[in-house]
Design an enzyme around this catalytic site. Structure first.
Site, PDB file in Angstrom:
ATOM      1  N   LYS A 204       0.853  -1.182   0.000  1.00  0.00           N
ATOM      2  CA  LYS A 204       0.000   0.000   0.000  1.00  0.00           C
ATOM      3  C   LYS A 204       0.896   1.242   0.000  1.00  0.00           C
ATOM      4  O   LYS A 204       1.786   1.375   0.845  1.00  0.00           O
ATOM      5  CB  LYS A 204      -0.853  -0.100   1.259  1.00  0.00           C
ATOM      6  CG  LYS A 204      -1.904   0.892   1.396  1.00  0.00           C
ATOM      7  CD  LYS A 204      -1.334   2.048   2.149  1.00  0.00           C
ATOM      8  CE  LYS A 204      -2.184   3.244   1.998  1.00  0.00           C
ATOM      9  NZ  LYS A 204      -3.208   3.334   2.950  1.00  0.00           N
TER      10      LYS A 204
HETATM   11  P1  FBP Z   1      -6.917   7.144   4.182  1.00  0.00           P
HETATM   12  O1  FBP Z   1      -7.643   6.755   2.928  1.00  0.00           O
HETATM   13  O2  FBP Z   1      -7.821   7.713   5.210  1.00  0.00           O
HETATM   14  O3  FBP Z   1      -5.706   8.006   3.871  1.00  0.00           O
HETATM   15  O4  FBP Z   1      -6.414   5.798   4.840  1.00  0.00           O
HETATM   16  C1  FBP Z   1      -5.343   5.084   4.341  1.00  0.00           C
HETATM   17  C2  FBP Z   1      -4.261   5.001   5.378  1.00  0.00           C
HETATM   18  O5  FBP Z   1      -3.199   4.201   4.945  1.00  0.00           O
HETATM   19  C3  FBP Z   1      -4.712   4.466   6.716  1.00  0.00           C
HETATM   20  O6  FBP Z   1      -4.653   3.078   6.793  1.00  0.00           O
HETATM   21  C4  FBP Z   1      -3.790   5.184   7.637  1.00  0.00           C
HETATM   22  O7  FBP Z   1      -4.336   5.398   8.883  1.00  0.00           O
HETATM   23  C5  FBP Z   1      -3.619   6.492   6.954  1.00  0.00           C
HETATM   24  O8  FBP Z   1      -3.737   6.286   5.597  1.00  0.00           O
HETATM   25  C6  FBP Z   1      -2.282   7.120   7.268  1.00  0.00           C
HETATM   26  O9  FBP Z   1      -2.330   8.441   6.834  1.00  0.00           O
HETATM   27  P2  FBP Z   1      -1.184   9.464   7.158  1.00  0.00           P
HETATM   28  O10 FBP Z   1      -0.048   9.086   6.288  1.00  0.00           O
HETATM   29  O11 FBP Z   1      -1.776  10.772   6.794  1.00  0.00           O
HETATM   30  O12 FBP Z   1      -0.859   9.318   8.598  1.00  0.00           O
END
Ligand code: FBP
Length: 312
Positions: A204
């Site tokens: 991811k």
């Molecule tokens: P979002 O679609 O809300 O961005 O979620 C994807 C994710 O990978 C979550 O699993 C994780 O909490 C978040 O993004 C981390 O975001 P950031 O890099 O802003 O902390």
């Protein structure tokens, strides 16, 4: 159930893996709206832990209750719901078998200053909850990166030995990386490569920008014929970095934004061959009906791109 051609093709990238791992990958790849297409649509709900409860759920207070996300994931027909131990424990029994689950087994929080994650769940937890996969975040570039890699390597090895698939959230940050550098194309591609090397079946990443962050990568990226001016071409490059497009790479949604901006970004990701989307805040911070319609449309974009030949 017949495993479709695109899913058989994806599974062939993982030759040498244990049958249980491949069966769990198939479980997610055959489930829901993108089922059978070789693409994935994942609902991640670890933001309460990672960013804080009000920041995550106040825009749609129904989301404070973990059951809301199980029901959303089931009704929408996503490939999997990913969440930390506490959240999954609330719904894994009541909704057993209704949607594949990914146990997010390490978590950061917004209160600390060090770019690090604590191990918050075990492989045994994932097995007891009936999960298809276990997930870890890594922060390539952070001052704690090497310890994180060792923790994830150990967790991934144990998970695979028990037939679980492994998902790695590759989020370069910390150390000497600038904030903009976290999503630079060279850095995102490097993060994807490291995740693949650590044994991820599904990686991811964030959608990459055209910035080049690291001095050592400049000559490679500025070579004639290397055109990374569009998101589509950058997505394709990140896939190349993940073992020559032989690892599933899904792209995150980021902070909630205008719905047309979401569709435009995902259309480019799908056209670049991206294997799917993992969209949290943009989903659960919207009213339920809007979120369901959005997920259906995102799934349709990926499925259409897959059948049009933007092959995984
Ligand atoms: P979002 O679609 O809300 O961005 O979620 C994807 C994710 O990978 C979550 O699993 C994780 O909490 C978040 O993004 C981390 O975001 P950031 O890099 O802003 O902390």
């Amino acid at each position: 159930m017949q495993i479709t051609g695109p899913v058989r093709e994806v599974l062939s990238w993982y030759d040498g893996e244990r049958p249980g791992v491949k069966a769990n990958l198939a479980r997610m790849l055959m489930h829901g709206l993108t089922g059978g297409s070789g693409r994935l649509l994942i609902l991640p709900v670890d933001q309460g832990f990672e960013h804080g409860p009000a920041v995550s759920f106040a825009p749609n207070p129904a989301g404070y209750d973990p059951r809301y996300h199980f029901e959303l994931a089931i009704e929408a027909g996503v490939s999997a719901l990913a969440a930390p131990l506490g959240f999954l424990t609330v719904g894994a029994d009541r909704y057993a078998g209704a949607v594949p689950l990914i146990l997010k087994a390490n978590c950061a929080n917004g209160l600390g200053s060090i770019k690090d994650e604590a191990i918050t769940a075990t492989v045994r937890d994932a097995l007891e909850l009936g999960c298809s996969a276990i997930g870890y975040t890594i922060y390539p570039g952070s001052d704690r990166q090497y310890e994180m890699f060792e923790e994830v390597r150990a967790g991934a090895a144990e998970a695979k030995a028990h037939g679980l698939a492994v998902v790695i959230w590759a989020y370069p940050r910390g150390g000497s990386l600038s904030h903009e550098g976290e999503t630079a194309i060279d850095v995102v591609a490097y993060g994807a490569q490291i995740a693949a090397q650590l044994g991820a079946h599904i990686i991811k990443v964030k959608p990459p920008t055209d910035r080049i962050e690291t001095a050592q990568a400049k000559s490679a990226y500025e070579a004639p014929g290397c055109d990374l001016s569009t998101l589509k071409s950058r997505v394709s490059h990140v896939l190349e970095a993940a073992f020559g497009k032989r690892r599933l790479v899904v792209f995150s949604g980021g902070p909630a934004k205008d719905i047309d901006a979401v569709y435009a970004e995902i259309t480019s990701i799908a056209a670049g061959g991206g294997h799917g989307s993992i969209v949290g805040r943009n989903t659960f911070q919207r009213p339920r009906a809007e979120a369901l319609a959005m997920l259906r449309r995102i799934a349709a974009i990926h499925v259409a791109a897959g059948s049009a030949g933007s092959q995984p």
